[in-house]
Structures are given as C-alpha cells and as structure tokens.
Design a protein around this motif. Structure first.
Motif, PDB file in Angstrom:
ATOM      1  N   GLU A 163       0.829  -1.218   0.000  1.00  0.00           N
ATOM      2  CA  GLU A 163       0.000   0.000   0.000  1.00  0.00           C
ATOM      3  C   GLU A 163       0.860   1.263   0.000  1.00  0.00           C
ATOM      4  O   GLU A 163       0.393   2.339  -0.383  1.00  0.00           O
ATOM      5  N   ARG A 218       5.874  -4.028  -8.986  1.00  0.00           N
ATOM      6  CA  ARG A 218       5.626  -2.584  -9.156  1.00  0.00           C
ATOM      7  C   ARG A 218       6.685  -1.744  -8.457  1.00  0.00           C
ATOM      8  O   ARG A 218       7.065  -0.674  -8.946  1.00  0.00           O
ATOM      9  N   ALA A 229       9.931   2.461  -2.824  1.00  0.00           N
ATOM     10  CA  ALA A 229       9.839   3.842  -3.340  1.00  0.00           C
ATOM     11  C   ALA A 229      10.510   4.839  -2.412  1.00  0.00           C
ATOM     12  O   ALA A 229      10.190   6.023  -2.453  1.00  0.00           O
ATOM     13  N   ALA A 267      12.696   5.882   1.508  1.00  0.00           N
ATOM     14  CA  ALA A 267      12.419   5.939   2.936  1.00  0.00           C
ATOM     15  C   ALA A 267      10.999   6.479   3.096  1.00  0.00           C
ATOM     16  O   ALA A 267      10.464   7.112   2.184  1.00  0.00           O
ATOM     17  N   ILE A 282       8.448   8.785   3.672  1.00  0.00           N
ATOM     18  CA  ILE A 282       8.401  10.248   3.723  1.00  0.00           C
ATOM     19  C   ILE A 282       7.436  10.719   4.817  1.00  0.00           C
ATOM     20  O   ILE A 282       7.724  11.656   5.565  1.00  0.00           O
ATOM     21  N   LYS A 283       6.297  10.012   4.935  1.00  0.00           N
ATOM     22  CA  LYS A 283       5.278  10.455   5.911  1.00  0.00           C
ATOM     23  C   LYS A 283       5.797  10.318   7.340  1.00  0.00           C
ATOM     24  O   LYS A 283       5.484  11.132   8.206  1.00  0.00           O
ATOM     25  N   GLY A 296      15.722   5.805  -0.779  1.00  0.00           N
ATOM     26  CA  GLY A 296      16.162   4.698   0.073  1.00  0.00           C
ATOM     27  C   GLY A 296      16.019   3.342  -0.600  1.00  0.00           C
ATOM     28  O   GLY A 296      16.744   2.402  -0.265  1.00  0.00           O
ATOM     29  N   GLU A 337      19.045   2.968  -2.565  1.00  0.00           N
ATOM     30  CA  GLU A 337      20.156   2.827  -1.619  1.00  0.00           C
ATOM     31  C   GLU A 337      20.178   1.426  -0.995  1.00  0.00           C
ATOM     32  O   GLU A 337      21.244   0.835  -0.811  1.00  0.00           O
ATOM     33  N   GLU A 367      15.642  12.611  -3.789  1.00  0.00           N
ATOM     34  CA  GLU A 367      15.481  13.315  -2.508  1.00  0.00           C
ATOM     35  C   GLU A 367      15.491  14.825  -2.660  1.00  0.00           C
ATOM     36  O   GLU A 367      14.813  15.537  -1.922  1.00  0.00           O
ATOM     37  N   PRO A 373      20.204  12.236  -0.282  1.00  0.00           N
ATOM     38  CA  PRO A 373      20.173  10.830   0.128  1.00  0.00           C
ATOM     39  C   PRO A 373      20.723  10.665   1.548  1.00  0.00           C
ATOM     40  O   PRO A 373      21.598  11.433   1.965  1.00  0.00           O
ATOM     41  N   GLY A 374      20.208   9.674   2.267  1.00  0.00           N
ATOM     42  CA  GLY A 374      20.628   9.508   3.665  1.00  0.00           C
ATOM     43  C   GLY A 374      21.000   8.086   4.034  1.00  0.00           C
ATOM     44  O   GLY A 374      21.370   7.812   5.165  1.00  0.00           O
TER      45      GLY A 374
HETATM   46  N1  CAA Z   1       7.079   7.263   1.589  1.00  0.00           N
HETATM   47  C1  CAA Z   1       5.819   7.141   2.024  1.00  0.00           C
HETATM   48  N2  CAA Z   1       4.783   6.773   1.242  1.00  0.00           N
HETATM   49  C2  CAA Z   1       5.055   6.553  -0.059  1.00  0.00           C
HETATM   50  C3  CAA Z   1       6.350   6.677  -0.596  1.00  0.00           C
HETATM   51  C4  CAA Z   1       7.386   7.041   0.285  1.00  0.00           C
HETATM   52  N3  CAA Z   1       8.679   7.131  -0.109  1.00  0.00           N
HETATM   53  N4  CAA Z   1       6.293   6.407  -1.925  1.00  0.00           N
HETATM   54  C5  CAA Z   1       5.008   6.116  -2.198  1.00  0.00           C
HETATM   55  N5  CAA Z   1       4.263   6.194  -1.084  1.00  0.00           N
HETATM   56  C6  CAA Z   1       2.808   5.965  -0.953  1.00  0.00           C
HETATM   57  C7  CAA Z   1       2.020   7.110  -1.549  1.00  0.00           C
HETATM   58  O1  CAA Z   1       1.939   8.163  -0.629  1.00  0.00           O
HETATM   59  C8  CAA Z   1       0.692   6.426  -1.807  1.00  0.00           C
HETATM   60  O2  CAA Z   1       0.008   6.310  -0.603  1.00  0.00           O
HETATM   61  P1  CAA Z   1      -1.537   6.824  -0.491  1.00  0.00           P
HETATM   62  O3  CAA Z   1      -2.269   5.895  -1.423  1.00  0.00           O
HETATM   63  O4  CAA Z   1      -1.859   6.637   0.934  1.00  0.00           O
HETATM   64  O5  CAA Z   1      -1.539   8.224  -0.990  1.00  0.00           O
HETATM   65  C9  CAA Z   1       1.113   5.015  -2.213  1.00  0.00           C
HETATM   66  O6  CAA Z   1       2.447   4.838  -1.718  1.00  0.00           O
HETATM   67  C10 CAA Z   1       1.147   4.814  -3.718  1.00  0.00           C
HETATM   68  O7  CAA Z   1       1.967   5.825  -4.295  1.00  0.00           O
HETATM   69  P2  CAA Z   1       1.482   6.762  -5.497  1.00  0.00           P
HETATM   70  O8  CAA Z   1       0.001   6.935  -5.462  1.00  0.00           O
HETATM   71  O9  CAA Z   1       2.320   7.997  -5.459  1.00  0.00           O
HETATM   72  O10 CAA Z   1       1.858   5.842  -6.741  1.00  0.00           O
HETATM   73  P3  CAA Z   1       2.250   6.316  -8.221  1.00  0.00           P
HETATM   74  O11 CAA Z   1       2.319   5.062  -9.037  1.00  0.00           O
HETATM   75  O12 CAA Z   1       1.374   7.409  -8.666  1.00  0.00           O
HETATM   76  O13 CAA Z   1       3.734   6.957  -8.085  1.00  0.00           O
HETATM   77  C11 CAA Z   1       6.024   6.985  -7.331  1.00  0.00           C
HETATM   78  C12 CAA Z   1       4.815   6.127  -7.742  1.00  0.00           C
HETATM   79  C13 CAA Z   1       6.544   7.760  -8.548  1.00  0.00           C
HETATM   80  C14 CAA Z   1       7.101   6.026  -6.840  1.00  0.00           C
HETATM   81  C15 CAA Z   1       5.613   7.978  -6.223  1.00  0.00           C
HETATM   82  O14 CAA Z   1       4.945   7.254  -5.190  1.00  0.00           O
HETATM   83  C16 CAA Z   1       6.765   8.706  -5.596  1.00  0.00           C
HETATM   84  O15 CAA Z   1       7.292   9.645  -6.174  1.00  0.00           O
HETATM   85  N6  CAA Z   1       7.174   8.279  -4.372  1.00  0.00           N
HETATM   86  C17 CAA Z   1       8.211   8.958  -3.613  1.00  0.00           C
HETATM   87  C18 CAA Z   1       9.598   8.705  -4.197  1.00  0.00           C
HETATM   88  C19 CAA Z   1      10.635   9.432  -3.388  1.00  0.00           C
HETATM   89  O16 CAA Z   1      10.675  10.651  -3.347  1.00  0.00           O
HETATM   90  N7  CAA Z   1      11.506   8.671  -2.705  1.00  0.00           N
HETATM   91  C20 CAA Z   1      12.537   9.251  -1.860  1.00  0.00           C
HETATM   92  C21 CAA Z   1      12.080   9.232  -0.430  1.00  0.00           C
HETATM   93  S1  CAA Z   1      13.154  10.110   0.659  1.00  0.00           S
HETATM   94  C22 CAA Z   1      14.407   9.041   0.980  1.00  0.00           C
HETATM   95  O17 CAA Z   1      14.432   7.926   0.514  1.00  0.00           O
HETATM   96  C23 CAA Z   1      15.485   9.544   1.894  1.00  0.00           C
HETATM   97  C24 CAA Z   1      16.728   8.700   1.915  1.00  0.00           C
HETATM   98  O18 CAA Z   1      17.648   8.913   1.184  1.00  0.00           O
HETATM   99  C25 CAA Z   1      16.892   7.616   2.828  1.00  0.00           C
END
Ligand code: CAA
Length: 258
Positions: free
Chosen positions: A24, A60, A64, A66, A68-69, A109, A112, A132, A139-140
């Motif tokens: 999810e 799929r 995606a 770390a 974020i929420k 993440g 990573e 990021e 990146p972390g």
């Molecule tokens: N954290 C929390 N929730 C996430 C998530 C994440 N990284 N990626 C996706 N989700 C959740 C979405 O919020 C959504 O939840 P809801 O249905 O409750 O809204 C669910 O997963 C499905 O995602 P989408 O509806 O966005 O699916 P999509 O097919 O339209 O898009 C995607 C897919 C392009 C991967 C998009 O979800 C996205 O851009 N995700 C974030 C990618 C990102 O920025 N990752 C970096 C995170 S920061 C990090 O990782 C720090 C580090 O270096 C350690």
C-alpha cells in the motif's frame, strides 16, 4: 513462508529470501521495516544452512524510498539523536552475500537499499533514482557515496542534483546492475544465482565479499594486502583442500561448509 509485520521471509534450499511487503506504500522503508529487514538478514547470516540471500519487493516497486510520511515532521535534533538510517549501516555489515532483485521503482532509500546488497539483478521495468532533492533533502542511506562509486561522478551527480530516474538498460550500461532480466523471471533468476553462491564454501564466499568490499574502503595497496590475507585464510579451510583436490580428481567439489 514466515510472515513478519512488514516483510515476508522464506527459505529456498540454502538461500534465504526477504520480501518487502508493504504494497500500500510501494514498500516505503519505515524505521520498523528497516529493523525487520536487519533482524531477518542477521538470522540468515547466523544460520550455517544459508549460504546466500535475496532481497526483493514487488513487480511494481522494490521500494519507493524511505518513508516520507514518517520523517516529514521530524526535527534535525530528533534525526541526529535517534541516529536515523543507521540501521542500514548495520545491514551493510551482514557478511553473507546478498542479491537485490529489483523490479519497478527503486527510488531514494529503495535505490540505496539495492546498493547495500552485494549486487543487483534488475527486471526490465526497474527504475533507479535518488529524487530526494525534490523533497528538499539529500540521500541519507549511503546513496551519494555508493551511487557515485557504482556509476561515477557525472551520472551520479546528475541523478542526485536533478532527481532523474534511470531505466534498467541504462543502469546496466552504467555498471549499477549486474544483469537485466524479464520481470516475470526476476525472482527465479535471482534465486538461481543465489543458489550458485550458496553452493560455494560459505566462509570463502564471505572472505571474497570482504575482499571486493575492501576496494571501496581503502587504497589499492592496502586492498591487495587485505585480499592476500583473505586468500591465505582460505588455505586454512577444509574447503580449499577439497576444492583443489576435486579439480585434480576431475569431480565436483563437496564443500564441507555449505
Ligand atoms: N514514503 C511514504 N509513502 C510513499 C512513498 C514514500 N517514499 N512512496 C510512495 N508512497 C505511498 C504514496 O503516498 C501512496 O500512498 P496513499 O495511497 O496513501 O496516498 C502510495 O504509496 C502509492 O503511491 P502513489 O500513489 O504515489 O503511486 P504512483 O504510481 O502514482 O507513483 C512513485 C509512484 C513515482 C514512486 C511515487 O509514489 C513517488 O514519487 N514516491 C516517492 C519517491 C521518493 O521521493 N523517494 C525518496 C524518499 S526520501 C528518501 O528515501 C530519503 C533517503 O535517502 C533515505
């Protein structure tokens, strides 16, 4: 199959399989998930019946990023005091070889985590990125370092600064992934590759992993010294005697420590 709360684990012969199971959220890596992955990897690492591991997500999303929420409202002090992301450093210290079988999104993440594994087998639909910067962070979990070592400064810098996502073919050409396979055969292929590793002597495979990793940690001269110590250590194992005897006798080796 063992169901944990955010992952599933399975044993396939001598291969331990860790499946991220948070569909999810596209397998977003929460802190709790990191601890579950680490505990599973450590349990496989400690089991002499396991010679290699595979970590995978869904078709799929590998992951995606770390979560974020979970992070959004944290303060810098909270991140610092809790040593956020350090669980992933522990995962990188697990000694049993680990393959990341990556399909779909491997972002932030997720990319990573794939790079923490010893090598990546990618499905043809895999997408790698460090987006990021679009969230106002960097990146972390080691991405700025491991991606740069894997694909060089130009491409890593472009990806980290723009958030551009790289497809599987480009990732293979750039040296980020070992091999690209059709998405439907990804897991089968990764498990078969892991089974090849698990058929070797486990201590020798661990020494080999340590030697290759030394190339990323130290100078060439020091790395060669570490490699040399490693091969001398191999000669202290029954498996070296068996491996070389089996070659001379034109038969398959029966390693004791596998
Ligand atoms: N954290 C929390 N929730 C996430 C998530 C994440 N990284 N990626 C996706 N989700 C959740 C979405 O919020 C959504 O939840 P809801 O249905 O409750 O809204 C669910 O997963 C499905 O995602 P989408 O509806 O966005 O699916 P999509 O097919 O339209 O898009 C995607 C897919 C392009 C991967 C998009 O979800 C996205 O851009 N995700 C974030 C990618 C990102 O920025 N990752 C970096 C995170 S920061 C990090 O990782 C720090 C580090 O270096 C350690």
């Amino acid at each position: 199959m063992t169901q944990h709360s955010l992952i599933l684990t399975e044993q396939h012969g001598r291969v331990g399989l860790i499946m991220l199971n948070r569909p999810e959220a596209l397998n977003a890596l929460s802190d709790a998930m990191g601890h579950e992955i680490l505990a599973a990897a450590r349990a496989f690492d400690a089991d002499p019946g396991i010679g290699a591991m595979v970590i995978t997500g869904s078709s799929r999303a590998f992951a995606a990023g770390a979560d974020i929420k979970e992070m959004a409202e944290k303060s810098s002090v909270e991140m610092y005091q809790s040593n956020w992301f350090s669980v992933w450093d522990e995962l990188a210290r697990v000694r049993t070889p680990m393959i990341a079988a990556v399909a779909g999104h491997a972002l932030g993440g997720g990319c990573e985590l794939a790079m923490i594994a010893d090598f990546i087998i990618a499905a043809d639909n895999a997408k790698f990125g460090q987006p990021e910067i679009k969230l106002g962070v960097i990146p972390g979990m080691g991405g700025s370092q491991r991606l740069t070592r894997a694909i060089g400064k130009a491409k890593a810098m472009e990806m980290v600064l723009t958030g551009r996502v790289m497809g599987a073919v480009e990732a293979e050409q750039a040296g980020l992934v070992a091999r690209v396979v059709p998405v439907d055969s990804l897991l089968e292929d990764a498990l078969a590759t892991a089974a090849v590793i698990a058929g070797m002597s486990k201590p020798v495979a661990m020494i080999a992993k340590e030697a290759v990793n030394a190339a990323f940690e130290t100078t060439l001269a020091e790395g060669v010294v570490r490699e040399r110590r490693g091969i001398y250590a191999c000669f202290a194992t029954e498996d070296q005697k068996e491996g070389m005897a089996a070659f001379t006798e034109k038969r398959a080796a029966e390693f004791k420590h596998r």
